[in-house]
Design a protein around this motif. Structure first.
Motif, PDB file in Angstrom:
ATOM      1  N   TRP A  68       1.895  11.051  -8.383  1.00 21.18           N
ATOM      2  CA  TRP A  68       0.966  10.265  -7.567  1.00 21.18           C
ATOM      3  C   TRP A  68       0.193   9.250  -8.410  1.00 21.18           C
ATOM      4  O   TRP A  68       0.000   8.109  -7.996  1.00 21.18           O
ATOM      5  CB  TRP A  68       0.001  11.183  -6.819  1.00 21.18           C
ATOM      6  CG  TRP A  68       0.663  11.941  -5.709  1.00 21.18           C
ATOM      7  CD1 TRP A  68       0.866  13.285  -5.653  1.00 21.18           C
ATOM      8  CD2 TRP A  68       1.225  11.399  -4.521  1.00 21.18           C
ATOM      9  NE1 TRP A  68       1.517  13.621  -4.492  1.00 21.18           N
ATOM     10  CE2 TRP A  68       1.749  12.475  -3.771  1.00 21.18           C
ATOM     11  CE3 TRP A  68       1.342  10.117  -4.006  1.00 21.18           C
ATOM     12  CZ2 TRP A  68       2.367  12.309  -2.543  1.00 21.18           C
ATOM     13  CZ3 TRP A  68       1.969   9.954  -2.777  1.00 21.18           C
ATOM     14  CH2 TRP A  68       2.471  11.023  -2.054  1.00 21.18           C
ATOM     15  N   LEU A 103       0.425   5.259  -7.842  1.00 24.33           N
ATOM     16  CA  LEU A 103      -0.756   4.410  -7.617  1.00 24.33           C
ATOM     17  C   LEU A 103      -0.876   3.333  -8.693  1.00 24.33           C
ATOM     18  O   LEU A 103      -1.231   2.188  -8.400  1.00 24.33           O
ATOM     19  CB  LEU A 103      -2.025   5.258  -7.584  1.00 24.33           C
ATOM     20  CG  LEU A 103      -2.291   6.010  -6.290  1.00 24.33           C
ATOM     21  CD1 LEU A 103      -3.510   6.909  -6.445  1.00 24.33           C
ATOM     22  CD2 LEU A 103      -2.485   5.066  -5.131  1.00 24.33           C
ATOM     23  N   SER A 104      -0.558   3.683  -9.931  1.00 26.69           N
ATOM     24  CA  SER A 104      -0.602   2.701 -11.015  1.00 26.69           C
ATOM     25  C   SER A 104       0.431   1.602 -10.797  1.00 26.69           C
ATOM     26  O   SER A 104       0.142   0.410 -10.973  1.00 26.69           O
ATOM     27  CB  SER A 104      -0.351   3.374 -12.363  1.00 26.69           C
ATOM     28  OG  SER A 104      -1.333   4.326 -12.626  1.00 26.69           O
ATOM     29  N   CYS A 142      -6.719   1.453  -4.064  1.00 30.86           N
ATOM     30  CA  CYS A 142      -6.300   2.625  -4.838  1.00 30.86           C
ATOM     31  C   CYS A 142      -7.299   3.767  -4.693  1.00 30.86           C
ATOM     32  O   CYS A 142      -6.911   4.940  -4.624  1.00 30.86           O
ATOM     33  CB  CYS A 142      -6.111   2.250  -6.303  1.00 30.86           C
ATOM     34  SG  CYS A 142      -4.632   1.276  -6.587  1.00 30.86           S
ATOM     35  N   ALA A 198      -6.652   5.241  -1.289  1.00 28.74           N
ATOM     36  CA  ALA A 198      -5.407   6.016  -1.322  1.00 28.74           C
ATOM     37  C   ALA A 198      -5.615   7.336  -2.060  1.00 28.74           C
ATOM     38  O   ALA A 198      -5.124   8.389  -1.623  1.00 28.74           O
ATOM     39  CB  ALA A 198      -4.302   5.204  -1.982  1.00 28.74           C
ATOM     40  N   GLY A 199      -6.352   7.309  -3.159  1.00 27.01           N
ATOM     41  CA  GLY A 199      -6.648   8.536  -3.892  1.00 27.01           C
ATOM     42  C   GLY A 199      -7.475   9.508  -3.069  1.00 27.01           C
ATOM     43  O   GLY A 199      -7.229  10.721  -3.094  1.00 27.01           O
TER      44      GLY A 199
END
Length: 131
Positions: A91, A95-96, A117, A120-121
């Protein structure tokens, strides 16, 4: 939760405000010194050193974010944390990669990318996908 948030905001304020004050107050004087060749050479060397420190910090954060485990490696002049490749956090890597694509391909702004981000996290955390 409120105390933690206020503590984090206070720590951020007292950490970064003095740095930015030095930059904003000192920038006009540094620009005046750029005309002096010897001082300009020293400032260029200082700039290169700062870029190196920022790059080192970025690599350190990337390794400790994308990989769940690292091992300490020390060879006479070198000492660093090497990632354990089997401990990759899918994950965090996703995301990165999404952030890199958003910034470099779609030319998204830093604030929008960071907010997306972060959201999303938070969603992944609430869904139980990440700890």
């Amino acid at each position: 939760m409120m105390a933690g948030t206020l503590g984090g905001l206070l720590a951020t304020w007292v950490t970064f405000t003095p740095c930015f004050l030095w930059i904003f107050l000192g920038a006009p004087f540094v620009e005046k010194l750029r005309g002096n060749k010897s001082v300009n050479a020293a400032l260029s060397a200082l700039t290169a050193a700062v870029v190196g420190v920022i790059l080192n910090l970025a690599i350190w954060f990337a390794i400790h974010t994308v990989f769940r485990q690292t091992i300490h490696v020390q060879a006479f002049p070198l000492s660093f944390a090497a990632p354990v490749l089997a401990s990759v956090d899918g994950w965090a890597l996703a995301l990165s990669a999404a952030a890199a694509v958003a910034i470099f391909h779609f030319k998204a702004g830093m604030i929008q990318t960071l907010a997306a981000c972060c959201a999303a996290g938070a969603v992944l955390h609430l869904a139980g996908a990440i700890g």
